[in-house]
Design a protein around this motif. Sequence first.
Motif, PDB file in Angstrom:
ATOM      1  N   THR A  52       2.414  63.815  30.769  1.00  0.00           N
ATOM      2  CA  THR A  52       3.157  63.664  29.526  1.00  0.00           C
ATOM      3  C   THR A  52       3.673  64.998  29.010  1.00  0.00           C
ATOM      4  OG1 THR A  52       1.057  63.762  28.337  1.00  0.00           O
ATOM      5  CG2 THR A  52       1.935  61.575  28.849  1.00  0.00           C
ATOM      6  N   ARG A 101      13.381  59.870  28.397  1.00  0.00           N
ATOM      7  CA  ARG A 101      13.420  58.585  27.706  1.00  0.00           C
ATOM      8  C   ARG A 101      12.108  57.815  27.768  1.00  0.00           C
ATOM      9  NH1 ARG A 101      16.213  55.773  31.027  1.00  0.00           N
ATOM     10  NH2 ARG A 101      16.399  57.392  32.608  1.00  0.00           N
ATOM     11  N   THR A 102      11.173  58.283  28.576  1.00  0.00           N
ATOM     12  CA  THR A 102       9.928  57.556  28.754  1.00  0.00           C
ATOM     13  C   THR A 102       8.737  58.468  28.523  1.00  0.00           C
ATOM     14  OG1 THR A 102      10.002  58.013  31.134  1.00  0.00           O
ATOM     15  CG2 THR A 102      10.924  55.911  30.394  1.00  0.00           C
ATOM     16  N   TYR A 103       7.605  57.833  28.232  1.00  0.00           N
ATOM     17  CA  TYR A 103       6.373  58.577  27.963  1.00  0.00           C
ATOM     18  C   TYR A 103       5.855  59.276  29.213  1.00  0.00           C
ATOM     19  CZ  TYR A 103       1.511  59.175  26.390  1.00  0.00           C
ATOM     20  OH  TYR A 103       0.283  59.686  26.056  1.00  0.00           O
ATOM     21  N   ASP A 110      12.948  55.906  35.842  1.00  0.00           N
ATOM     22  CA  ASP A 110      12.536  56.652  34.646  1.00  0.00           C
ATOM     23  C   ASP A 110      13.157  58.042  34.603  1.00  0.00           C
ATOM     24  OD1 ASP A 110       9.073  55.462  34.740  1.00  0.00           O
ATOM     25  OD2 ASP A 110      10.891  54.564  33.891  1.00  0.00           O
TER      26      ASP A 110
END
Length: 124
Positions: A52, A101-103, A110
């Motif tokens: 992350t 755009r994603t975690y 992704d």
Amino acid sequence: QVQLVESGGGLVQAGDSLRLSCLASGDTFSRYAMGWFRQAPGKDREFVASITRSGGFTYYADSVKGRFIISRDNAKNTVYLQTNSLKPEDTAAYYCAAASRTYVVRALGDSDYWGQGTQVTVSS
């Protein structure tokens, strides 16, 4: 636009270790979840590991869990993949991916950006 440059691949024997690096430039690195994928000849590109934005959470493919470690240094704009206890089946080109755009980045869709890849070859 983000540029990703991988390094650290090579030819090793089974059981050896390598540390792959991916240096990012062109945008604020901490805005991106980062991941590693790999692609062996004749096979689809597959997820290996992801981390992350803050580095607080990591995710791994079952095939590398317990052997590979993903980490990042936001001050150096770099994500790492420590690969331990390498096996011949780990032989592949390893690609760095960045996702805004994603975690996390665990699916091919992704990723917003890809590096050019670094080759890892493990002999038995």
